[in-house]
Design an enzyme around this catalytic site. Structure first.
Site, mmCIF file in Angstrom:
data_model
loop_
_atom_site.group_PDB
_atom_site.id
_atom_site.type_symbol
_atom_site.label_atom_id
_atom_site.label_comp_id
_atom_site.label_asym_id
_atom_site.label_seq_id
_atom_site.Cartn_x
_atom_site.Cartn_y
_atom_site.Cartn_z
ATOM 1 N N VAL A 176 -6.372 -7.482 -19.501
ATOM 2 C CA VAL A 176 -6.798 -8.174 -18.290
ATOM 3 C C VAL A 176 -6.603 -9.668 -18.471
ATOM 4 O O VAL A 176 -6.880 -10.213 -19.532
ATOM 5 C CB VAL A 176 -8.295 -7.874 -17.991
ATOM 6 N N HIS A 202 -16.262 5.776 -2.180
ATOM 7 C CA HIS A 202 -16.044 4.893 -1.037
ATOM 8 C C HIS A 202 -17.329 4.130 -0.734
ATOM 9 O O HIS A 202 -18.398 4.720 -0.768
ATOM 10 C CB HIS A 202 -15.633 5.735 0.171
#
Length: 177
Positions: A37, A139
């Site tokens: 990252v 979600h």
């Protein structure tokens, strides 16, 4: 950002070999699928092969690339201010072979630095695009985009040993399978 954790992992293996009695074969560092990252704004997250590396290693006919671009849920309608910039997040899956084993994952955008670890584990375990597609999406999150990138592939269609009901047989209750 991968240098320190990679060095720590390699050091632990060396320590196991030198002081714990483990064999050299059991303590060699595996440098495949090291998640990396860059803590920039927006963050960048990568794991595995690039598209070019996959083509060089496996040939162009064996490589499939799946991409998705989306606006992070932080910028959903409820939180918008007039004229607010809505940066997009981008993800790319690099897959190889007829089973489409995921060998590369590349993302840039909000929260991708927090998403990568779990997907790196799945890749290290040999996950395929169908494996990704078989995961129920959480979600609303950015990580759901990685398990909903089209085209969707039914996991059972790639595994001949999996149970696939025919339309001629009687339905079998889940408990009986």
């Amino acid at each position: 950002s991968a240098r320190r954790p990679t060095a720590i992992a390699a050091g632990r293996l060396l320590s196991d070999r030198l002081f714990g009695g483990a064999s050299e074969a059991d303590t060699l560092m595996d440098y495949d699928f090291v998640p990396t990252v860059v803590f920039s704004h927006p963050p960048l997250a990568v794991c595995g092969l690039t598209e070019a590396e996959a083509i060089a290693r496996h040939g162009p006919d064996a490589v499939a690339v799946h991409k998705s671009t989306w606006v992070n849920m932080l910028y959903s309608r409820e939180f918008l201010v007039d004229g607010q910039h809505m940066p997009k997040t981008f993800a790319k899956l690099v897959c190889v072979g007829p089973e489409q084993r995921v060998v590369g994952l590349h993302m840039i955008g909000l929260a991708v630095d927090e998403i990568l670890q779990g997907f790196a584990l799945a890749m290290k375990m040999g996950a395929t695009k169908a494996d990704f597609d078989s995961v129920v999406a959480i979600h609303p999150t950015s990580s759901e985009e990685l398990v909903t990138i089209p085209p969707w592939q039914a996991k059972y269609s790639l595994r001949p040993d999996a149970y696939t009901p025919s339309y001629e047989e009687e339905p079998v209750p889940a408990k009986a399978r």
